[in-house]
Design a protein around this motif. Structure first.
Motif, PDB file in Angstrom:
ATOM      1  N   ARG A 232      18.259  41.118  35.871  1.00  0.00           N
ATOM      2  CA  ARG A 232      17.570  40.071  36.649  1.00  0.00           C
ATOM      3  C   ARG A 232      17.987  38.660  36.246  1.00  0.00           C
ATOM      4  NH1 ARG A 232      11.779  43.002  36.653  1.00  0.00           N
ATOM      5  NH2 ARG A 232      12.451  44.735  37.962  1.00  0.00           N
ATOM      6  N   ASN A 233      18.797  38.552  35.160  1.00  0.00           N
ATOM      7  CA  ASN A 233      19.214  37.208  34.720  1.00  0.00           C
ATOM      8  C   ASN A 233      20.212  36.577  35.677  1.00  0.00           C
ATOM      9  OD1 ASN A 233      17.684  37.464  32.390  1.00  0.00           O
ATOM     10  ND2 ASN A 233      19.357  38.514  31.331  1.00  0.00           N
ATOM     11  N   GLY A 234      20.914  37.399  36.444  1.00  0.00           N
ATOM     12  CA  GLY A 234      21.878  36.841  37.387  1.00  0.00           C
ATOM     13  C   GLY A 234      23.172  37.630  37.396  1.00  0.00           C
ATOM     14  N   THR A 235      24.100  37.136  38.206  1.00  0.00           N
ATOM     15  CA  THR A 235      25.445  37.718  38.288  1.00  0.00           C
ATOM     16  C   THR A 235      26.418  36.590  37.997  1.00  0.00           C
ATOM     17  OG1 THR A 235      24.715  39.336  39.904  1.00  0.00           O
ATOM     18  CG2 THR A 235      27.059  38.862  39.868  1.00  0.00           C
ATOM     19  N   TYR A 236      27.494  36.910  37.306  1.00  0.00           N
ATOM     20  CA  TYR A 236      28.426  35.865  36.881  1.00  0.00           C
ATOM     21  C   TYR A 236      29.811  36.127  37.445  1.00  0.00           C
ATOM     22  CZ  TYR A 236      24.679  36.001  33.428  1.00  0.00           C
ATOM     23  OH  TYR A 236      23.461  36.065  32.813  1.00  0.00           O
ATOM     24  N   LEU A 237      30.491  35.021  37.774  1.00  0.00           N
ATOM     25  CA  LEU A 237      31.886  35.080  38.213  1.00  0.00           C
ATOM     26  C   LEU A 237      32.691  34.153  37.322  1.00  0.00           C
ATOM     27  CD1 LEU A 237      34.223  35.650  40.274  1.00  0.00           C
ATOM     28  CD2 LEU A 237      33.343  33.713  41.599  1.00  0.00           C
ATOM     29  N   SER A 238      33.773  34.650  36.779  1.00  0.00           N
ATOM     30  CA  SER A 238      34.672  33.780  36.030  1.00  0.00           C
ATOM     31  C   SER A 238      36.085  33.924  36.590  1.00  0.00           C
ATOM     32  CB  SER A 238      34.648  34.131  34.536  1.00  0.00           C
ATOM     33  OG  SER A 238      35.500  33.236  33.841  1.00  0.00           O
ATOM     34  N   THR A 239      36.662  32.794  37.019  1.00  0.00           N
ATOM     35  CA  THR A 239      38.065  32.764  37.471  1.00  0.00           C
ATOM     36  C   THR A 239      38.719  31.534  36.834  1.00  0.00           C
ATOM     37  OG1 THR A 239      37.693  31.337  39.385  1.00  0.00           O
ATOM     38  CG2 THR A 239      37.419  33.703  39.749  1.00  0.00           C
ATOM     39  N   ALA A 240      40.032  31.401  37.038  1.00  0.00           N
ATOM     40  CA  ALA A 240      40.729  30.224  36.488  1.00  0.00           C
ATOM     41  C   ALA A 240      40.177  28.941  37.101  1.00  0.00           C
ATOM     42  CB  ALA A 240      42.220  30.353  36.751  1.00  0.00           C
ATOM     43  N   GLU A 241      39.598  29.046  38.318  1.00  0.00           N
ATOM     44  CA  GLU A 241      39.059  27.840  38.994  1.00  0.00           C
ATOM     45  C   GLU A 241      37.722  27.414  38.416  1.00  0.00           C
ATOM     46  OE1 GLU A 241      40.399  30.427  41.377  1.00  0.00           O
ATOM     47  OE2 GLU A 241      42.166  29.253  40.812  1.00  0.00           O
ATOM     48  N   GLY A 242      37.059  28.310  37.691  1.00  0.00           N
ATOM     49  CA  GLY A 242      35.772  27.939  37.091  1.00  0.00           C
ATOM     50  C   GLY A 242      34.826  29.120  37.020  1.00  0.00           C
ATOM     51  N   ASP A 243      33.631  28.856  36.493  1.00  0.00           N
ATOM     52  CA  ASP A 243      32.625  29.903  36.308  1.00  0.00           C
ATOM     53  C   ASP A 243      31.419  29.609  37.198  1.00  0.00           C
ATOM     54  OD1 ASP A 243      34.268  30.909  34.322  1.00  0.00           O
ATOM     55  OD2 ASP A 243      33.257  29.778  32.742  1.00  0.00           O
ATOM     56  N   LYS A 244      30.730  30.667  37.621  1.00  0.00           N
ATOM     57  CA  LYS A 244      29.578  30.465  38.506  1.00  0.00           C
ATOM     58  C   LYS A 244      28.514  31.516  38.215  1.00  0.00           C
ATOM     59  CE  LYS A 244      28.492  29.853  43.389  1.00  0.00           C
ATOM     60  NZ  LYS A 244      28.976  29.765  44.760  1.00  0.00           N
ATOM     61  N   THR A 245      27.259  31.115  38.321  1.00  0.00           N
ATOM     62  CA  THR A 245      26.135  32.047  38.139  1.00  0.00           C
ATOM     63  C   THR A 245      25.391  32.182  39.466  1.00  0.00           C
ATOM     64  OG1 THR A 245      25.910  31.403  35.834  1.00  0.00           O
ATOM     65  CG2 THR A 245      23.979  32.414  36.857  1.00  0.00           C
TER      66      THR A 245
END
Ligand SMILES: O=C(O)C(=O)C[C@H](O)[C@H](O)COP(=O)(O)O
Length: 315
Positions: A232-245
């Motif tokens: 429930r804390n969230g989903t994360y994306l990490s790419t060379a362009e940046g990170d996002k929650t």
């Protein structure tokens, strides 16, 4: 290119206790097909992608049931290896009700799939695809299945076919240490890696806060894209362009298994169009839909998904 996605994994039957029942005393069990890779190819196929899933099954009614559930939504199963001998893998699920946790009991020893060898499969057909999808569940079963997963990954890498790897750690099947030994070389050749924050800790020893964990995993494995769920804390994306929650909204649960695979399928649906951010939004939505109905396979039409995403934006 014949397929958008091809994959290999064990087809199983899941027996699920009704709410309020425990396995030992249950009088009836719900009976559905299961399998991580089959689930991902199944939902992608429903969303309009061309997919093939291969496995090895013993001929008979149970194999027919599995084949019917996934071929009915359009998964190409023409590369499945059928054999005259052996048994179908089963697993039993007590869904659990707070405060009692859910419980899985596997009954998947001695299946033909456990003894597979690379020579049995039609790799030319299975590599005629945009992405090969592999999971840690199949790699975890036996040395044979681990070898076949590695073979598929190496052949894909050699031909320049993208690899999507879902770590999908199952503590009933192997240790974190063994998982790392088998999965790290595959992760290093993947274009997109799915690994929950908890699996990143157990398998790769990476324990950052929130999206930092996905960022560290991406740097450590040298993978272009890492997608991590964290309950429930969230989903994360990490790419060379940046990170996002991404925020997660809790929804009522009818049946949980398959939601994680649906998330992966939705994310790959966007990623295949070059938009992993939209993919995660779709994955999050289809994972919520997955919780609303029984069975591993999530039934969602592309128009329902589109409609639901656009109504979210209007609100
Ligand atoms: O083979 C196994 O060990 C499995 O767990 C098969 C599961 O039915 C699905 O892979 C569901 O997994 P989730 O979508 O993460 O809920």
């Amino acid at each position: 290119m014949t397929y958008d996605l091809t994959t290999i994994g064990e087809g199983q039957i899941r027996f699920t206790c009704e709410r309020g029942e425990r396995l030992q005393t249950a009088r009836s069990l719900r009976f559905t097909a299961a399998g991580s890779e089959a689930n991902v190819s199944g939902l992608l196929s429903e969303l309009g992608r061309s997919t093939a899933w291969t496995t090895k099954l013993p001929k008979g009614e149970l194999a027919d049931k599995i084949a019917l559930e996934y071929s009915a939504v359009g998964v190409d199963m023409s590369h499945v290896v059928m054999t005259d001998h052996g048994r179908v893998a089963l697993y039993f699920l007590e869904p659990g009700e707070f405060p009692l946790p859910g419980k899985v009991t596997y009954d998947r020893e001695y299946t033909p799939f456990r003894d597979i060898v690379p020579e049995e499969f039609n790799w030319d057909a299975l590599l005629d695809t945009r992405v090969v999808f592999l999971t840690g569940i199949t790699a975890a079963l036996t040395d044979n299945t681990a070898r076949v997963v590695r073979y598929f990954a190496d052949a894909a890498a050699e031909r320049g076919v993208d690899i999507a790897l879902d770590v999908n750690f199952r503590s009933l099947l192997w240790s974190g240490e063994k998982a790392r030994e088998v999965l790290e070389p595959i992760a290093r050749t993947a274009s997109i890696l799915f690994c929950s924050r908890s699996d990143a800790r157990i398998v790769f020893g990476i324990d950052g806060e929130g999206v930092d964990s996905s960022h560290a995993l991406r740097e450590e494995m040298g993978v272009p894209t890492v997608v991590s769920t964290d309950g429930r804390n969230g989903t994360y994306l990490s790419t060379a362009e940046g990170d996002k929650t991404y925020e997660i909204r809790s929804v009522p649960v009818i049946d949980r298994p398959g939601a994680g695979d649906s998330f992966v399928a939705g994310t790959l649906h966007g990623w295949l169009d070059g938009d992993v951010d939209r993919g995660i939004q779709m994955g999050t939505k289809v994972a919520q839909f997955a919780l609303t109905h029984h069975g591993d396979l999530t039934h969602v039409r592309a128009a329902e998904l589109e409609g639901s995403l656009s109504s979210d934006i209007v609100r």
